[in-house]
Design a protein around this motif. Sequence first.
Motif, PDB file in Angstrom:
ATOM      1  N   SER A   9       5.930   4.793 -13.829  1.00 21.97           N
ATOM      2  CA  SER A   9       6.138   4.230 -12.493  1.00 21.97           C
ATOM      3  C   SER A   9       7.605   4.322 -12.093  1.00 21.97           C
ATOM      4  N   ASP A  59      -1.439  -1.204  -0.670  1.00 22.29           N
ATOM      5  CA  ASP A  59      -0.665  -0.391   0.278  1.00 22.29           C
ATOM      6  C   ASP A  59      -1.508   0.670   0.978  1.00 22.29           C
ATOM      7  N   ASN A  66      -2.301  -1.987  -6.721  1.00 24.28           N
ATOM      8  CA  ASN A  66      -1.231  -1.489  -5.854  1.00 24.28           C
ATOM      9  C   ASN A  66      -1.690  -0.334  -4.970  1.00 24.28           C
ATOM     10  N   LEU A  67      -2.635   0.466  -5.449  1.00 24.00           N
ATOM     11  CA  LEU A  67      -3.201   1.513  -4.601  1.00 24.00           C
ATOM     12  C   LEU A  67      -3.944   0.919  -3.413  1.00 24.00           C
ATOM     13  N   TRP A  94      -2.609  -0.464 -11.443  1.00 22.29           N
ATOM     14  CA  TRP A  94      -2.650   0.739 -10.610  1.00 22.29           C
ATOM     15  C   TRP A  94      -3.621   0.574  -9.448  1.00 22.29           C
ATOM     16  N   VAL A 119       3.541   2.209  -3.594  1.00 21.71           N
ATOM     17  CA  VAL A 119       2.618   1.982  -4.717  1.00 21.71           C
ATOM     18  C   VAL A 119       3.372   1.939  -6.040  1.00 21.71           C
ATOM     19  N   THR A 120       4.220   2.945  -6.285  1.00 23.62           N
ATOM     20  CA  THR A 120       4.920   3.016  -7.577  1.00 23.62           C
ATOM     21  C   THR A 120       5.956   1.896  -7.721  1.00 23.62           C
ATOM     22  N   TYR A 160       3.676   6.220   1.135  1.00 24.32           N
ATOM     23  CA  TYR A 160       2.600   5.461   0.483  1.00 24.32           C
ATOM     24  C   TYR A 160       2.846   5.342  -1.017  1.00 24.32           C
TER      25      TYR A 160
END
Length: 305
Positions: free
Chosen positions: A53, A143, A139-140, A136, A90-91, A86
Motif C-alpha cells: 500500500s 471510495d 477501502n475499495l 482492501w 484507496v491505497t 481513486y
Amino acid sequence: MLPYDDLLCTFFMLQIIIGTFGNGLLLYFNSFNIITGQRIRPIELIFINLVFSNFAVILLRGVPWIIHSCIQNFFLGDIECKIIIYFQRVTRGISMCSTCLLSFFQAIAISSCSPMWAEVKARAQKYIVPFCVFIWVLNLLIDVVVPLYVTGPRNSTNSNLFRNLGYCSVYRYAISTSKLVLWKSLYDALFVGLVAIASGYMVFVLYKHHWQVQHIHKTSVSPSSSPEIRATKVILFLMSVLVCFHSFSSFFIILMDNSKDTSLWMIHVSVVFSLCYPTVSPFLLISSASQIPNCFNAFKRMKKC
C-alpha cells in the motif's frame, strides 16, 4: 513554469527514492522467510500488506507530480484521472488501516501471558489474512464514489465548475464534496484514534514490564538505556508521525475544499504531507520491529505463555 518547480521536482524525487528504498528494505526483511521456504510469521503478512500500500501511495501520488513539476506535461485524460485519484484514495486508506491493524497485533503480542490473552493471541493469528482482505474491500468500497466527480485537467474558464488539483480536476457539483471530505476526515480520525489507543496500551505494558524487571533485579541502570524505554520512544514517535502527517494532509484537503480558489501551494503542501508517512514509516517500523520483541525476550524466558 513556476520558480519553485525545480525545488518541488527534486523534493518529490527524493521522497520517491527514499520511500521506495525504505519500503523495499521492509519488504525484504518480512519476505525473507517466504524466499527461503521457511514458515512465515503472521505479523509479516501485515508488514507486506502495508509495504504494498505504501508503494502504491508513493508511485500513484509521486510519479504524476514529478511529471507535473519536472516535465510540465498534462498527460492525463478523464479516465486516467478517475483511476489514479481513486486508487490514490484507496491505497492511502489501506496504508492507514494496515498501520492500525499492525498496532493492535503488536499490542496483543506483548500482552500478559494469562489464559485469556493466550486465547486472544491464538485467535488473532488466525484472522490476520481475513483482516487484510477486509481492509482492501472496505477501502475499495469507501471510495467507490470518487470517480464520479473527478475529470481531466480543465482550463481557467471553467473554474466555477471545476476545482484544479494540479494534473486533474474535481467537478464541484457532481456530489456534495463537502460531505465526502467530512466523511473521509472522520474515517481517517477513527483509525488514527485506534492507532493512538493501541500505542498507548503498548506504552503502558512496556513501562509496567520495565518497573517489574527493575524491581526483580534491583538494578540502578539508567532508565533511559533500557530496551523498554527505547521501544516506547519508537512507538510514540511512530504514532506522532502518523497523527502529524495525516492530520496536516486532512487539514489542507478541508482547507482546499472550503476555498473558492484553490491555490497551487496548498495542493503541493497536501501532496508533500501525504507522501511523508509512507516514506518515513518503513524506517520506523524496522526499528520498532527490532526493539519491541527484543525488550521482551528476557521476560518471556522468565514467564512462558
